[in-house]
Each structure stands twice: as structure tokens, then as C-alpha cells.
Scaffold this active site. Structure first.
Site, PDB file in Angstrom:
ATOM      1  N   ARG A  69       0.959  -1.354  -0.096  1.00  0.00           N
ATOM      2  CA  ARG A  69      -0.123   0.052   0.001  1.00  0.00           C
ATOM      3  C   ARG A  69       0.877   1.152  -0.123  1.00  0.00           C
ATOM      4  NH1 ARG A  69      -2.104   0.959   4.473  1.00  0.00           N
ATOM      5  NH2 ARG A  69      -1.628  -0.862   5.573  1.00  0.00           N
ATOM      6  N   TYR A 197      -1.027  -3.787  -7.103  1.00  0.00           N
ATOM      7  CA  TYR A 197      -0.854  -4.610  -5.911  1.00  0.00           C
ATOM      8  C   TYR A 197      -2.135  -4.580  -5.008  1.00  0.00           C
ATOM      9  CZ  TYR A 197      -0.052  -5.475  -0.899  1.00  0.00           C
ATOM     10  OH  TYR A 197      -0.156  -5.968   0.412  1.00  0.00           O
ATOM     11  N   LYS A 206      -9.532  -1.909   1.731  1.00  0.00           N
ATOM     12  CA  LYS A 206      -9.107  -0.642   2.554  1.00  0.00           C
ATOM     13  C   LYS A 206      -9.971   0.677   1.925  1.00  0.00           C
ATOM     14  CE  LYS A 206      -6.330  -2.870   4.964  1.00  0.00           C
ATOM     15  NZ  LYS A 206      -6.631  -3.276   6.251  1.00  0.00           N
ATOM     16  N   HIS A 226     -11.022  -1.269  11.658  1.00  0.00           N
ATOM     17  CA  HIS A 226     -10.115  -2.112  11.113  1.00  0.00           C
ATOM     18  C   HIS A 226      -9.916  -3.164  12.448  1.00  0.00           C
ATOM     19  CE1 HIS A 226      -5.542  -2.447   9.919  1.00  0.00           C
ATOM     20  NE2 HIS A 226      -6.352  -3.474   9.238  1.00  0.00           N
ATOM     21  N   SER A 248      -0.598  -3.084  11.947  1.00  0.00           N
ATOM     22  CA  SER A 248      -0.169  -4.338  11.447  1.00  0.00           C
ATOM     23  C   SER A 248       1.167  -4.917  12.151  1.00  0.00           C
ATOM     24  CB  SER A 248      -0.004  -4.085   9.985  1.00  0.00           C
ATOM     25  OG  SER A 248       0.988  -2.694   9.926  1.00  0.00           O
ATOM     26  N   CYS A 250       1.160  -7.188  14.265  1.00  0.00           N
ATOM     27  CA  CYS A 250       0.511  -7.519  15.936  1.00  0.00           C
ATOM     28  C   CYS A 250      -0.092  -8.688  15.998  1.00  0.00           C
ATOM     29  CB  CYS A 250      -0.168  -6.189  16.450  1.00  0.00           C
ATOM     30  SG  CYS A 250       0.915  -4.771  16.707  1.00  0.00           S
ATOM     31  N   ASP A 277      -9.773  -9.084   9.623  1.00  0.00           N
ATOM     32  CA  ASP A 277      -9.153  -7.591   9.194  1.00  0.00           C
ATOM     33  C   ASP A 277     -10.349  -6.477   9.391  1.00  0.00           C
ATOM     34  OD1 ASP A 277      -7.047  -6.009   8.387  1.00  0.00           O
ATOM     35  OD2 ASP A 277      -7.898  -5.926   6.286  1.00  0.00           O
ATOM     36  N   ARG A 376       1.956 -12.168  -0.202  1.00  0.00           N
ATOM     37  CA  ARG A 376       0.452 -12.561   0.127  1.00  0.00           C
ATOM     38  C   ARG A 376      -0.173 -13.897  -0.033  1.00  0.00           C
ATOM     39  NH1 ARG A 376      -2.119  -8.188   3.633  1.00  0.00           N
ATOM     40  NH2 ARG A 376      -0.109  -6.620   3.689  1.00  0.00           N
TER      41      ARG A 376
HETATM   42  C1  OXD Z   1      -3.075  -3.949   6.008  1.00  0.00           C
HETATM   43  C2  OXD Z   1      -3.765  -5.184   5.412  1.00  0.00           C
HETATM   44  O1  OXD Z   1      -2.303  -3.476   5.448  1.00  0.00           O
HETATM   45  O2  OXD Z   1      -4.699  -5.832   6.238  1.00  0.00           O
HETATM   46  O3  OXD Z   1      -3.540  -3.739   7.074  1.00  0.00           O
HETATM   47  O4  OXD Z   1      -3.428  -5.605   4.602  1.00  0.00           O
HETATM   48 MN    MN Z   2      -5.355  -4.608   7.608  1.00  0.00          MN
END
Ligand code: OXD
Ligand code: MN
Length: 592
Positions: A69, A197, A206, A226, A248, A250, A277, A376
Site C-alpha cells: 500500500r 498490488y 481498504k 480495522h 499491522s 501485531c 481484518d 500475500r
Molecule cells: C493491512 C492489510 O495493510 O490488512 O492492514 O493488508
Molecule cells: Mn489490515
């Protein structure tokens, strides 16, 4: 596929702009899915993996300049800059539309325009919302088919309504200088150019489910967060639901798919995954807060995922999954990434497609890794062995507890409960996490990431905090209880003091007991901390002293924390709700 005039007009407008050779509406049929997979293999966009070992699975490689991102190129375009707030990049809508249309003009020439009607949430659920994504990428289509519910049924449900999100994507030249991920919340519109991506181009995720939806939730009285959602089943078969927000790295996906320690499993405890997520939450007819996972799959980070760290996530990737930027094992035609197992392939292609073998690996140098650190898997939720039976039902699950968390070596105890909703909003607004040795740059730097929404809140964060406070007023005594956890306390040598992973279940049990008034606690300056004897240490190689040490609240450390929160709050100016200012003042007074 539809007679919806607004949909048809927008498709026509985009067609005239980008000038595709062909147009294909995604109907959601198996036949069309297979045709698209075959096409992607023919063009090289996808590589077909070993059908026996990984049935229905494919590998995709993005342009090496396009692997994550891009927050610095992500914009919230509202008429007034103030509405985007101090934490978002902003541009006036007219200026940004012109810039993006100039970039996208003619960019589909020689290509097919794919039109994907998609539903975020089970189709027809009162908590779901519809979008239409236009893209020139078969990879995007195939990922959207996993991550959302797509096809004719979506358009049938939409009917003539104009309540849908316009999501336009063009790969253009994958030029990082002209890459823009733009949200226009006032127009329900997303435009993404020059990327291929996932997080930048799977626009349901997102861009819609967090940035646009958080704005919609603010205007319409609901919440887009989130957060993972999990159900915790006790031996009586009762299931209580928890929503949890973490920045992220965590362990959100790991917590969502947790496997309880053996002794709890034997007693009959289970964890069910609703989402890993994103949570959309609304107040139900009974006054409680109900959550759905608007997604239909997992877009998970591959490196570090293995049988021990997350068995359920790994299982989810065993069929009908698209892998992005992982390594290809040429001997078996399967995939590999760092942390999958201790047997790196001898004969492989790394994520960019160059020959690779384990002798090339240097731990300190990420450029020698076989898989990109942000590689991913896109896996269907239905593959997950612990997927909740509520996942596909539109009613949502009633949330008993909300958890915030971050990575803090010293300051924050293993778990504590907020004194009330307002105090919980204060805790979420001050959320922070430390950078790790794994990443370049300084170690242990605290970054504030309110409610883990810093890159995802589609409006002014001061208004967002106020919205949380307002939701609490509406929920009254039916509001979920709010907690904070920290799995990452360390000793002076930097060793983790809490085992984490499945053992986090011990903490979740205390949280649920607190929600039901069954567990005691000690009131401290920051909130309610467990009595050490109330965290069950059965079968755990941990002494009471260590447990006590990670439940302590050190006044001096917390005074510094309060000073940092004060600094963090200055960003929000007049928009910082008075309740939160008061919360900070109370914390300081409590600390003496
Ligand atoms: C993030 C994802 O970047 O879930 O939070 O991909
Ligand atoms: Mn996320």
C-alpha cells in the site's frame, strides 16, 4: 446484466474515458471464472501451481516497484480540506478528478474492461453494501471473486438503487510517479491508477470497506473498523463475540484463528473466526452492537505463516488461493516463503522470478529473501477450518468486548479493562505500537495509530473520535466492554515475557469473565487490571512473579505516556472532543 440507470451511465462515462476494446460483466459463474483463469495463465499474469498439492491455486508476481500500500499517495478528496483532517493527504475533488482522468484517458485501448458488481457483506444483509469495480486486470477480477461476493445476484439486489460505490481501477503503466489511490467520500467514489498490488487495487477492501465506509458510518450512524471478529465458545456451547483492532504486525489474523491451549481444548473451548481484518458494526433491534465481516476471504501476509504460528490460515491456503510475490519451488511447482518451514527449496524462483537457492539467503538482507516480506495469499474464507457458522449470515454477531492492542515492550500491561466506554475511546485514540528490530530504522519508536485506523479513516480523526463517543451514548448500558491488550512485554534482555499465540486464549477468557461479571480486578490509574490468580496458568511454564510483572502499571512510565498522548492530541486541534481532554486530565490526576 442491469437496467440500473446510474450504473449504466457511469460505465458509459468510464468507457468513453478509457476506450477499451471489449467489455465483460462479471456474472459470478464457475464457467466465467474458469475462462478468466485460463486467460490469465495464457497471458502469464498467473502461474498455475501443482494441481494435486495445491488444487485451484495460482502464483502472481507484481511489478517490483509495486509491492505494498502507498500511504503517501493515498488521498481523501473532500470539498473542504478540514473534513479530511490532519492525518490524511487531501486534494480538492475537481482538481484530483481532472488529474486522474488525464492519467487514465485511453488507458484501456487494446484491453478488456471488466465490470465487477460486488457486495461487501452477505448479499442482501441489512449490514452489507454494494460496489461496482471497473478494472483492466484479470488478477484483480480473480482476487475480487475471492475477497467479495460478486456477480448477477449483486445487481439483482441493487435493483434501481443509487446506494453503491463507484470503484475505478486502471493499471496504466504501473508508474510509481503517477500512482494515486483516491477516495471521494462525498461521491461514494474510488479511483486507483498505476498500481497492480492488492491493497491498492482490490478496491472493496481498504478503500471501500474502511475509508469510504468509515465516512458512510459517520453519516449514517454505524461503524467501519480495522478489526478482527472472533467467537469464543465455552464448554456449555455458548459463544461470545469479540472485535479487536491492532496495527499491522501485531498478529490480528493469528488471534482471529487462535487454537486454544490443549487443556482448554480438552475442556471444550473453541475459537471461531468471523473476520480477520475488517468489522462493520451497527446497533441491532435489541440495542446491542452487531458486527459483520464485509469480506469473503483473507488477504494475508505469507511470511511467518506456518503450521505452528497459524495452522488455520495455512490450511485456508491449500486450495483455490492466489499467492502474490512468494517463491516458486521449481521441483514441486508449489510455493514457499520465509518462515513456512525449515526446508527452503533448493531449486526455486524468488518473488521477482529470478533463480534462487538457500545459499543466497542472508538474514540481515531482505533483498536476498525468496519471498517478498509483504507477499500475500488471497484465500477463500470458506477454506478456513474454524470459520464461524455466523460468517455467511447477514444478521451479524453481537459484540461483547472490543479489544485494542499494540506492541509495547514496557509500558502497557498484558491486559486491562477501561473504566467505561468514554475511557475506552480514550484508550483507543491513544493506541500506539513500537517499531521492531525486524524493520529498518530506529527500534522501539512509538507510533500512535488510533484504533489502528490511521491509514484508513476516511474523514477527520477528531470527528471519528466524536463518532465513537456518540455511538457509546446510543448503546448505553448495552455497549460492549472495552479492553486493551499487549502480548509484547519484554524483560531487560528483550525476551518476550508472555508466550502469545494460542495462550492468548487465557486472556480472552478473563475478558469474557469480566463481561459476565465473573472475574475480579484491581482498579489502577489506567483501568482495571486482573488479579494475577485470575489469569489461568495451567500447563504454562510461567511463574506468578513473571505474570505479576507484566500486569504492573508503573506510574513514572505512564506519566511519560500521558505527556506523549498530550502531544499526539495537539494534532486534532478544536476537533478533539472535550471528553477525551477530560480523560487525559483524569489520567494525569490519577497518576499523581
Ligand atoms: C493491512 C492489510 O495493510 O490488512 O492492514 O493488508
Ligand atoms: Mn489490515
Amino acid at each position: 446484466m442491469t437496467n440500473n440507470k446510474q450504473v449504466l451511465a457511469w460505465v458509459e462515462e468510464m468507457k468513453n474515458l478509457v476506450k477499451p476494446d471489449n467489455v465483460m460483466w462479471i456474472d459470478g459463474s464457475e464457467q466465467q471464472l474458469n475462462e478468466l483463469r485460463e486467460l490469465a495463465v495464457k497471458t502469464g499474469e498467473l502461474h498455475k501451481l501443482n494441481e494435486e498439492m495445491l488444487p485451484g491455486c495460482y502464483l502472481h508476481r507484481t511489478n517490483p516497484n509495486d509491492v505494498a500500500r502507498v500511504e503517501d499517495r493515498t488521498f481523501i478528496c473532500t470539498t473542504k480540506q478540514e473534513d479530511a483532517g490532519p492525518t490524511n493527504n487531501w486534494c480538492a475533488p475537481a482538481e484530483m478528478y481532472k488529474k486522474l482522468y488525464d492519467i487514465a484517458r485511453g488507458s484501456y485501448m487494446g484491453k478488456t474492461m471488466y465490470i465487477i458488481p460486488f457486495s461487501m457483506g452477505p448479499i442482501g444483509s441489512p449490514l452489507a453494501k454494494i460496489g461496482i469495480e471497473i478494472t483492466d486486470s484479470v488478477y484483480v477480477v480473480l482476487n475480487m471473486i475471492i475477497m467479495t461476493r460478486v456477480g448477477t445476484k449483486v445487481l439483482d439486489t441493487l435493483g434501481d438503487s443509487n446506494d453503491w460505490v463507484r470503484a475505478f481501477h486502471s493499471r496504466c503503466d504501473i508508474d510509481p510517479e503517477k500512482r494515486y489511490i483516491c477516495q471521494f467520500p462525498e461521491d461514494n467514489t474510488i479511483i486507483s491508477v498505476n498500481s497492480g498490488y492488492g491493497g491498492n487495487v482490490l478496491l472493496g477492501k481498504k478503500c471501500f470497506a474502511l475509508r469510504i465506509a468509515s465516512y458512510q458510518g459517520w453519516k449514517e450512524g454505524w461503524m467501519a473498523e480495522h478489526m478482527l471478529i472472533l467467537g469464543l465458545e465455552n464448554p456449555k456451547g455458548e459463544v461470545k463475540y469479540i472485535a479487536a483492532a491492532f496495527p499491522s504486525a501485531c498478529g490480528k489474523t493469528n488471534l482471529a484463528m487462535l487454537i486454544p491451549p490443549k487443556y482448554l481444548k480438552e475442556k471444550g473451548y473453541k475459537v471461531w473466526t468471523v473476520g480477520d481484518d475488517i468489522a462493520w458494526m451497527r446497533i441491532g433491534a435489541d440495542g446491542r452492537l452487531y458486527a459483520i465481516n464485509p469480506e469473503n476471504g483473507f488477504f494475508g501476509v505469507a511470511p511467518g505463516t506456518n503450521e505452528k504460528s497459524n495452522f488455520n490460515a495455512l490450511e485456508s491456503t491449500k486450495k483455490n488461493t492466489i499467492f502474490t510475490n512468494v517463491a516458486l519451488n521449481l521441483d514441486t511447482n508449489t510455493v514457499w516463503w520465509e518462515g513456512l518451514d525449515k526446508n527452503p527449496p533448493e531449486n526455486a524462483l524468488e518473488w521477482k522470478g529470478n533463480p534462487w537457492n538457500p545459499s543466497m539467503f542472508v538474514k540481515a538482507d531482505k533483498s536476498t529473501y525468496a519471498a517478498h516480506p509483504n507477499s500475500r495469499f488471497t484465500a477463500p474464507a470458506e477454506n478456513c477450518p474454524c470459520i464461524s457458522e455466523e460468517f455467511d449470515k447477514g444478521a451479524g454477531v453481537p459484540i461483547s468486548a472490543i479489544i485494542f492492542g499494540g506492541r509495547r515492550a514496557k509500558c502497557t500491561p498484558l491486559v486491562y479493562q477501561s473504566k467505561n466506554w468514554e475511557n475506552g475511546v480514550f484508550i483507543g485514540s491513544a493506541m500506539a505500537s513500537e517499531t521492531t528490530a525486524a524493520a529498518a530504522g530506529a527500534v522501539g519508536v512509538v507510533r500512535r495509530d488510533p484504533m489502528a485506523m490511521l491509514p484508513f479513516c476516511g474523514y477527520h480523526m477528531g470527528d471519528y473520535f466524536q463518532h465513537w463517543l456518540d455511538m457509546g451514548k446510543k448503546l448505553g448500558d448495552k455497549a460492549p466492554k472495552i479492553f486493551n491488550v499487549n502480548w509484547f512485554r519484554t524483560d531487560d534482555e528483550g525476551n518476550f515475557l508472555w508466550p502469545g499465540f494460542g495462550d492468548n486464549m487465557r486472556v480472552l477468557n478473563w475478558i469474557i469473565d469480566r463481561c459476565e461479571g465473573k472475574a475480579d480486578a484491581t482498579e489502577t490509574a489506567i483501568g482495571f487490571v486482573p488479579k494475577p490468580e485470575d489469569i489461568d496458568l495451567t500447563d504454562l511454564d510461567m511463574d506468578m512473579e513473571t505474570l505479576k510483572s507484566i500486569l504492573t502499571v508503573d506510574a513514572e512510565t505512564w506519566k511519560k505516556e500521558a505527556a506523549e498522548i498530550e502531544e499526539h492530541y495537539k494534532k486534532f486541534g478544536d476537533k478533539l472532543p472535550a471528553e477525551l481532554k477530560n480523560q487525559l486530565a483524569t489520567l494525569k490526576a490519577n497518576l499523581g
